[in-house]
Design a protein around this motif. Structure first.
Motif, PDB file in Angstrom:
ATOM      1  N   GLN A 107      51.127  35.307  33.239  1.00 43.63           N
ATOM      2  CA  GLN A 107      51.030  35.996  34.533  1.00 43.63           C
ATOM      3  C   GLN A 107      49.992  37.113  34.469  1.00 43.63           C
ATOM      4  O   GLN A 107      49.139  37.254  35.364  1.00 43.63           O
ATOM      5  N   GLN A 108      50.040  37.918  33.400  1.00 45.57           N
ATOM      6  CA  GLN A 108      49.143  39.063  33.280  1.00 45.57           C
ATOM      7  C   GLN A 108      47.694  38.626  33.108  1.00 45.57           C
ATOM      8  O   GLN A 108      46.786  39.218  33.703  1.00 45.57           O
ATOM      9  N   VAL A 109      47.479  37.608  32.288  1.00 45.93           N
ATOM     10  CA  VAL A 109      46.104  37.148  32.074  1.00 45.93           C
ATOM     11  C   VAL A 109      45.546  36.522  33.345  1.00 45.93           C
ATOM     12  O   VAL A 109      44.345  36.612  33.618  1.00 45.93           O
ATOM     13  N   THR A 110      46.387  35.917  34.132  1.00 44.81           N
ATOM     14  CA  THR A 110      45.924  35.377  35.418  1.00 44.81           C
ATOM     15  C   THR A 110      45.448  36.508  36.328  1.00 44.81           C
ATOM     16  O   THR A 110      44.368  36.418  36.949  1.00 44.81           O
ATOM     17  N   LYS A 111      46.217  37.587  36.418  1.00 45.02           N
ATOM     18  CA  LYS A 111      45.786  38.744  37.230  1.00 45.02           C
ATOM     19  C   LYS A 111      44.507  39.363  36.656  1.00 45.02           C
ATOM     20  O   LYS A 111      43.585  39.720  37.413  1.00 45.02           O
ATOM     21  N   PHE A 112      44.463  39.478  35.340  1.00 49.06           N
ATOM     22  CA  PHE A 112      43.293  39.997  34.622  1.00 49.06           C
ATOM     23  C   PHE A 112      42.048  39.174  34.983  1.00 49.06           C
ATOM     24  O   PHE A 112      40.997  39.714  35.352  1.00 49.06           O
ATOM     25  N   THR A 113      42.176  37.855  34.928  1.00 52.13           N
ATOM     26  CA  THR A 113      41.051  36.961  35.176  1.00 52.13           C
ATOM     27  C   THR A 113      40.617  37.019  36.638  1.00 52.13           C
ATOM     28  O   THR A 113      39.410  37.053  36.941  1.00 52.13           O
ATOM     29  N   ASN A 114      41.559  37.043  37.543  1.00 49.26           N
ATOM     30  CA  ASN A 114      41.219  37.118  38.973  1.00 49.26           C
ATOM     31  C   ASN A 114      40.447  38.396  39.285  1.00 49.26           C
ATOM     32  O   ASN A 114      39.516  38.391  40.116  1.00 49.26           O
ATOM     33  N   ALA A 115      40.829  39.495  38.635  1.00 48.55           N
ATOM     34  CA  ALA A 115      40.130  40.763  38.871  1.00 48.55           C
ATOM     35  C   ALA A 115      38.697  40.704  38.344  1.00 48.55           C
ATOM     36  O   ALA A 115      37.769  41.235  38.976  1.00 48.55           O
ATOM     37  N   ILE A 116      38.498  40.055  37.200  1.00 52.45           N
ATOM     38  CA  ILE A 116      37.149  39.898  36.644  1.00 52.45           C
ATOM     39  C   ILE A 116      36.298  39.053  37.589  1.00 52.45           C
ATOM     40  O   ILE A 116      35.147  39.386  37.899  1.00 52.45           O
ATOM     41  N   LEU A 117      36.872  37.946  38.066  1.00 50.46           N
ATOM     42  CA  LEU A 117      36.134  37.076  38.980  1.00 50.46           C
ATOM     43  C   LEU A 117      35.770  37.799  40.281  1.00 50.46           C
ATOM     44  O   LEU A 117      34.671  37.614  40.825  1.00 50.46           O
ATOM     45  N   ALA A 118      36.684  38.633  40.778  1.00 50.21           N
ATOM     46  CA  ALA A 118      36.414  39.384  42.007  1.00 50.21           C
ATOM     47  C   ALA A 118      35.245  40.339  41.822  1.00 50.21           C
ATOM     48  O   ALA A 118      34.385  40.482  42.712  1.00 50.21           O
ATOM     49  N   GLU A 119      35.184  40.997  40.653  1.00 58.20           N
ATOM     50  CA  GLU A 119      34.081  41.927  40.388  1.00 58.20           C
ATOM     51  C   GLU A 119      32.762  41.177  40.235  1.00 58.20           C
ATOM     52  O   GLU A 119      31.716  41.633  40.704  1.00 58.20           O
ATOM     53  N   MET A 120      32.795  40.036  39.576  1.00 60.89           N
ATOM     54  CA  MET A 120      31.567  39.250  39.428  1.00 60.89           C
ATOM     55  C   MET A 120      31.058  38.799  40.799  1.00 60.89           C
ATOM     56  O   MET A 120      29.848  38.826  41.058  1.00 60.89           O
ATOM     57  N   LYS A 121      31.973  38.429  41.685  1.00 60.61           N
ATOM     58  CA  LYS A 121      31.576  38.035  43.046  1.00 60.61           C
ATOM     59  C   LYS A 121      31.003  39.233  43.795  1.00 60.61           C
ATOM     60  O   LYS A 121      29.980  39.123  44.486  1.00 60.61           O
ATOM     61  N   ARG A 122      31.668  40.388  43.673  1.00 59.13           N
ATOM     62  CA  ARG A 122      31.206  41.601  44.361  1.00 59.13           C
ATOM     63  C   ARG A 122      29.790  41.984  43.933  1.00 59.13           C
ATOM     64  O   ARG A 122      29.004  42.496  44.742  1.00 59.13           O
ATOM     65  N   HIS A 123      29.462  41.713  42.670  1.00 57.62           N
ATOM     66  CA  HIS A 123      28.159  42.098  42.142  1.00 57.62           C
ATOM     67  C   HIS A 123      27.142  40.959  42.183  1.00 57.62           C
ATOM     68  O   HIS A 123      26.050  41.080  41.620  1.00 57.62           O
ATOM     69  N   GLY A 124      27.504  39.858  42.822  1.00 61.84           N
ATOM     70  CA  GLY A 124      26.545  38.771  43.012  1.00 61.84           C
ATOM     71  C   GLY A 124      26.257  37.933  41.788  1.00 61.84           C
ATOM     72  O   GLY A 124      25.186  37.314  41.700  1.00 61.84           O
ATOM     73  N   VAL A 125      27.186  37.889  40.822  1.00 61.60           N
ATOM     74  CA  VAL A 125      26.957  37.105  39.604  1.00 61.60           C
ATOM     75  C   VAL A 125      28.057  36.058  39.410  1.00 61.60           C
ATOM     76  O   VAL A 125      28.260  35.556  38.304  1.00 61.60           O
ATOM     77  N   ALA A 126      28.760  35.723  40.465  1.00 62.25           N
ATOM     78  CA  ALA A 126      29.812  34.701  40.373  1.00 62.25           C
ATOM     79  C   ALA A 126      29.225  33.392  39.870  1.00 62.25           C
ATOM     80  O   ALA A 126      28.135  32.982  40.291  1.00 62.25           O
ATOM     81  N   GLY A 127      29.948  32.727  38.973  1.00 64.78           N
ATOM     82  CA  GLY A 127      29.506  31.452  38.426  1.00 64.78           C
ATOM     83  C   GLY A 127      28.551  31.559  37.262  1.00 64.78           C
ATOM     84  O   GLY A 127      28.272  30.559  36.595  1.00 64.78           O
TER      85      GLY A 127
END
Length: 423
Positions: free
Chosen positions: A120-140
């Motif tokens: 559960q915790q790593v899923t929240k951890f990972t989602n937060a990382i992905l959200a920041e990468m999207k916010r900064h234009g580096v998703a994917g």
């Protein structure tokens, strides 16, 4: 050569260490190497890397638990700090160089101690990382990580994160220090000089190794800017060879060889490694002096090989093989006996120099590298000697920043004629 240029407090009338310039240099150097390796973002969980990116301090109780706090560098954006719990409010107060919107709280699973909740915790951890990468234009794009565990591997795979080695670019970044980091290292050297002097004054027969360690710990923590003292290694008599790199309640006896290592005194994040050898209560024997002279020759031969543009191979070649020196079958049995390692926010920045790997996998020595070289020798369960110098590499010279006398064993309170019968 190798003296600290300035004091250790901040003043309005003299620019000393420029902390703003230092922090900017570290962040931008990490970004440069992130992009060099084709990464869209860098996720750092080790405290030395978090500090390098963000200029924030990891409390001692956090340091051996990657993931309690971590930092993310994305594209051209400012670092994002995921702080433990509600400590982010203190970060906003103490570290205003981090944009307020970039201070988050972490999602921890404490190396799996959260048990079934880890997923559960790593899923929240990972989602937060992905959200920041999207916010900064580096998703994917590729995500470099300096730490990975079994929980992260599973969730990263589910989320289709293309994660790769992020420690190598961080190591490359940390290897070369700017002028402010170099001055920090000079101050670390000056503190080490003073502490060896204090050790020399305190050493005497009848006290124990751990009493010496305790005294020097107290001395060090009285110095402004001292954050942590990872180890003060004090070994005496038969504890000095093989060098078990520890201390105990052994009583130091007249005539004992003693060595002391300031293993990672930490001043404003920057660390030492600084051995000297003492003889307590009498002059060392001729055999002990000869053993020391051999270790000193090994040390200064290797220092003489250091210059910008050479490689770690040329330095390691100056040392004898483990078989030549001690009759060992493999170099790995002599690991850290003849040794070099980078110093900075970690006690092991690049380069790390050893005959184990440097002969076949040489690394270039660059201007701005700061590292220690150390040698040792001895007679098993009788005595050992250990010496170490810290240095800064410049384009045209080498600056030694450890200045306590090194040319011979330091004799403490000799009594003429005492223990001459001891061979």
């Amino acid at each position: 050569m190798g003296t600290a240029n300035f004091g250790i407090a901040g003043l309005d009338w003299q620019q000393r260490v420029n902390w703003d310039r230092l922090k900017k240099y570290r962040t931008e150097r990490a970004r440069e190497h992130m992009k060099k390796h084709g990464l869209g973002a860098l996720l750092c969980m080790y405290d030395e890397n978090v500090r390098y990116l963000t200029g924030t301090l990891t409390p001692g109780w956090n340091r051996l638990k990657p993931g309690l706090r971590y930092a993310l560098l994305c594209g051209d954006g400012a670092p994002v700090l995921f702080e433990q719990g509600d400590l982010g409010f203190q970060i906003e107060r103490h570290s205003p160089w981090i944009p307020k919107e970039n201070v988050r709280y972490s999602y921890a699973w404490i190396k799996g101690a959260a048990g079934p909740a880890s997923r559960q915790q790593v899923t929240k951890f990972t989602n937060a990382i992905l959200a920041e990468m999207k916010r900064h234009g580096v998703a994917g794009q590729k995500l470099g990580v300096d730490f990975i565990d079994i929980n992260m591997i599973g969730i990263f795979k589910e989320k289709k994160i293309n994660w790769v080695d992020g420690m190598t670019p961080m190591m490359e970044a940390r290897a070369v220090k700017n002028i402010d980091e170099q001055e920090c290292m000079r101050i670390v050297g000056a503190i080490g000089d003073a502490t060896h002097w204090e050790c020399m004054k305190f050493l005497r027969p009848g006290i124990t190794e751990n009493q010496v360690t305790a005294h020097l710990m107290k001395y060090l923590y009285s110095i402004p800017g001292m954050e942590d003292v990872e180890d003060v290694i004090v070994s005496s008599g038969p504890n000095t060879w093989p060098n078990w790199r520890n201390f105990s309640d052994r009583i130091i006896q007249p005539g004992d060889i003693v060595f002391m290592d300031l293993a990672a005194l930490t001043w404003n994040g920057y660390k030492s490694c600084y051995y000297r050898t003492y003889c307590v209560g009498k002059e060392p024997t001729r055999e002990q002096k000869d053993t020391y002279a051999t270790a000193l020759e090994w040390l200064y031969d290797s220092i003489g090989a250091v210059k910008a543009g050479t490689t770690t191979r040329e330095i390691a070649k100056k040392w004898p093989s483990a078989k030549q020196a001690w009759g060992y079958k493999e170099e790995d049995q002599a690991a850290a006996n003849l040794w070099g390692h980078g110093l900075g926010l970690a006690q092991y920045d690049p380069p790390v120099i050893s005959r184990i790997w440097s002969l076949d996998h040489p690394v270039e020595i660059k201007s701005g590298m700061t590292f220690a070289l150390e040698t040792q020798h001895g007679k098993r369960f009788r005595y050992g000697v250990r010496i170490e110098e810290m240095l800064i590499v410049h384009k045209k010279e080498i600056e030694i920043i450890s200045n306590f006398p090194v040319k011979q064993i330091t004799v403490v309170d000799p009594i003429p004629g005492y223990a001459d019968h001891v061979k």
